[in-house]
Design an enzyme around this catalytic site. Structure first.
Site, PDB file in Angstrom:
ATOM      1  N   TYR A   1       0.583  -1.474   0.033  1.00 27.72           N
ATOM      2  CA  TYR A   1       0.081  -0.008   0.071  1.00 27.72           C
ATOM      3  C   TYR A   1       1.148   1.081  -0.058  1.00 27.72           C
ATOM      4  O   TYR A   1       1.968   1.211   0.913  1.00 27.72           O
ATOM      5  CB  TYR A   1      -0.630   0.534   0.971  1.00 27.72           C
ATOM      6  CG  TYR A   1      -1.311   1.502   1.137  1.00 27.72           C
ATOM      7  CD1 TYR A   1      -2.920   1.281   0.485  1.00 27.72           C
ATOM      8  CD2 TYR A   1      -1.723   2.104   2.768  1.00 27.72           C
ATOM      9  CE1 TYR A   1      -3.811   2.548   0.573  1.00 27.72           C
ATOM     10  CE2 TYR A   1      -2.511   3.454   2.684  1.00 27.72           C
ATOM     11  CZ  TYR A   1      -3.554   3.052   1.765  1.00 27.72           C
ATOM     12  OH  TYR A   1      -4.021   4.765   1.701  1.00 27.72           O
TER      13      TYR A   1
ATOM     14  N   ASP B   1       9.188   2.864  -0.504  1.00 25.07           N
ATOM     15  CA  ASP B   1       8.243   3.812   0.700  1.00 25.07           C
ATOM     16  C   ASP B   1       8.113   3.609   2.425  1.00 25.07           C
ATOM     17  O   ASP B   1       8.187   2.037   2.216  1.00 25.07           O
ATOM     18  CB  ASP B   1       6.379   3.272   0.286  1.00 25.07           C
ATOM     19  CG  ASP B   1       5.795   3.855   1.107  1.00 25.07           C
ATOM     20  OD1 ASP B   1       6.138   4.981   2.205  1.00 25.07           O
ATOM     21  OD2 ASP B   1       4.589   3.669   0.550  1.00 25.07           O
TER      22      ASP B   1
ATOM     23  N   LYS C   1       4.802   9.353   8.488  1.00 20.24           N
ATOM     24  CA  LYS C   1       3.833   8.819  10.117  1.00 20.24           C
ATOM     25  C   LYS C   1       5.065   9.171  11.529  1.00 20.24           C
ATOM     26  O   LYS C   1       4.963  10.098  11.852  1.00 20.24           O
ATOM     27  CB  LYS C   1       4.095   7.100   9.838  1.00 20.24           C
ATOM     28  CG  LYS C   1       2.606   6.341   8.934  1.00 20.24           C
ATOM     29  CD  LYS C   1       2.478   5.402   9.014  1.00 20.24           C
ATOM     30  CE  LYS C   1       1.350   4.869   8.393  1.00 20.24           C
ATOM     31  NZ  LYS C   1       0.724   4.393   6.738  1.00 20.24           N
TER      32      LYS C   1
END
Ligand SMILES: *Cc1c(COP(=O)(O)O)cnc(C)c1O
Length: 428
Positions: free
Chosen positions: A145, A240, A268
């Site tokens: 994702y 990522d 994050k």
């Protein structure tokens, strides 16, 4: 049973105003059933809901809260600056300071751009890779994702795995057509795409440790193979590290595995719990971004001083090897305890762990890619989840997500969780 009247009432109200009652799909508990809890407060490893229930939290806002909730040092830092204004739309020194810390932690990043979410980071990194190479196709992996931008919303994990939406309606077929999908941990599937489209692939984007189909470690040689292939065919390698950055090691997965990507996406943890994202990498590539170059990308709140301050304080605390040793020990203890309890109850499990990321797969066999992840028994997982929740353990409400252990989780939290898991297994 825990009291849920207030959460039930709020959920009903929320569903009138917010689609599904939430602002991000997996929060709605659709995969596990029951009432999503409305949270009023977090402190350390604990969450408190609107009915007055307390939970040991393993979601940690889906990754950012590696220090736990409301860490007093981060809170104090934000309080110190909030009175000076919350956003200026102009340059500030804190952006330089956080950029410095990130570049030092990840030497592949020579320059970076702050944005407001991981989605913005990956979307912009793809645009930049296309501009830099003059090519249009990208390769992503099944079950990885990378946020919800059009070209990356193909065969994704996370909420899409939970909801079984292979591609979202509304995504242009043309946008998805340029996204080629390979199998995680299968370097041959990547080679085949390069064979088929030599000279057309701008970038390979990958979660260096996958965490959105549940935790899946890269097989030996997989990341090195990606580095070799991208170099050979003139494509960029994009890591990522929105979850793995400063999570599985201070230097991220790239430091741990010794692979140097061309571009890295972050989010994050680097915002210390405030909205943030970043992408960065080789100087010659990053110099293509406006205003230095021609590739356009902008943001009203980008480099927000509160987010930068929370990020700086968080990284300052994390820059200490003992931190990662503690996370490793606590999470390993949790893994071993759950494995032993499952064994006693004769529940076949495969528990995957990468540092403080953990997934309990309800599968007899090892999970190494999306198709093996999909073979898990999601019905059993839902019962496991609800049993834990009722015993005060807030586990991620989907089989295809990672549980996040923080520095605030005490040995007693881990013990309590193992006991609750043992009880859950006996009732399955
Ligand atoms: C969470 C996540 C994103 C998206 O970040 P948002 O801040 O939710 O937009 C992208 N990539 C990975 C690997 C993620 O885990």
């Amino acid at each position: 049973m825990k009291k849920t009247q207030v959460s039930k009432r709020l959920f009903k109200e929320a569903r009138r105003l917010l689609p599904g009652g939430v602002d991000s799909p997996v929060r709605a508990f659709k995969a596990v059933g029951g009432t999503p809890r409305f949270i009023v407060r977090g402190r350390g490893s604990k969450l408190y809901d609107a009915d007055g229930n307390r939970y040991i939290d393993y979601v940690g806002s889906w990754g950012p809260l590696i220090l736990g909730h409301a860490d007093p040092r981060v809170t104090a830092a934000v309080k110190r600056v909030i009175g000076n204004g919350t956003s200026f739309g102009a340059a500030t020194e804190v952006e330089i300071r956080l950029a410095e810390m990130i570049c030092r932690a990840m030497p592949s990043i020579e320059m970076l751009r702050f944005v407001n979410s991981g989605t913005e980071a990956t979307m912009s990194a793809i645009r930049l890779a296309r501009a830099f190479t003059g090519r249009e196709r990208i390769i992503k992996f099944e079950g990885c994702y990378h946020g919800h931008s059009d070209s990356l919303l193909v065969s994704g994990g996370s909420g899409m795995a939970t909801l079984s939406i292979p591609d979202s309606p509304g995504v242009l077929r043309q946008a998805a057509r340029y996204t080629l999908v390979a199998a995680y941990n299968d370097i041959q599937s990547v080679q085949r795409l390069f064979d088929k489209y030599p000279g057309e692939i701008a970038a390979v984007i990958v979660e260096p440790v996958a965490a959105n189909m549940g935790v899946v470690q890269p097989a030996r040689g997989f990341l090195g193979g990606l580095r070799r292939l991208t170099k050979k065919y003139g494509a960029l390698l994009i890591f990522d590290e929105v979850i793995t950055g400063f999570r599985i090691a201070y230097g991220g997965a790239q430091g741990l595995f010794g692979i140097k990507p061309d571009i890295t996406c972050l989010g994050k943890i680097i915002g210390g719990g405030l909205p943030v994202g970043a992408y960065g990498g080789r100087r010659d590539i990053m110099k293509m971004m406006a205003p230095e170059g021609q590739v356009y990308q902008a943001g009203t709140l980008s480099g927000n001083p509160l987010a930068m301050t929370a990020g700086i304080e968080t990284l300052r605390i994390l820059n200490d090897a003992r931190v990662y040793r503690q996370l490793e020990e606590r999470t390993a203890a949790l893994q071993e305890g759950i494995a032993a309890a499952a064994c006693q109850a004769c529940i076949p499990l495969s528990i995957a762990r990468a540092g403080s990321l953990l997934t309990v797969f309800f599968s007899g066999g090892e999970v190494s890619d999306y198709s093996s992840a999909r073979s898990c028994d999601t019905g059993l997982f839902a019962r496991f989840f609800n049993s834990l929740l009722n015993d005060g353990i807030y586990w991620p409400p989907s089989q295809f997500e990672a549980a996040f252990v923080s520095l605030a989780h005490s040995p007693q939290d881990i013990e309590t969780t193992i006991r609750a898991a043992g009880k859950a297994f006996k009732q399955l």
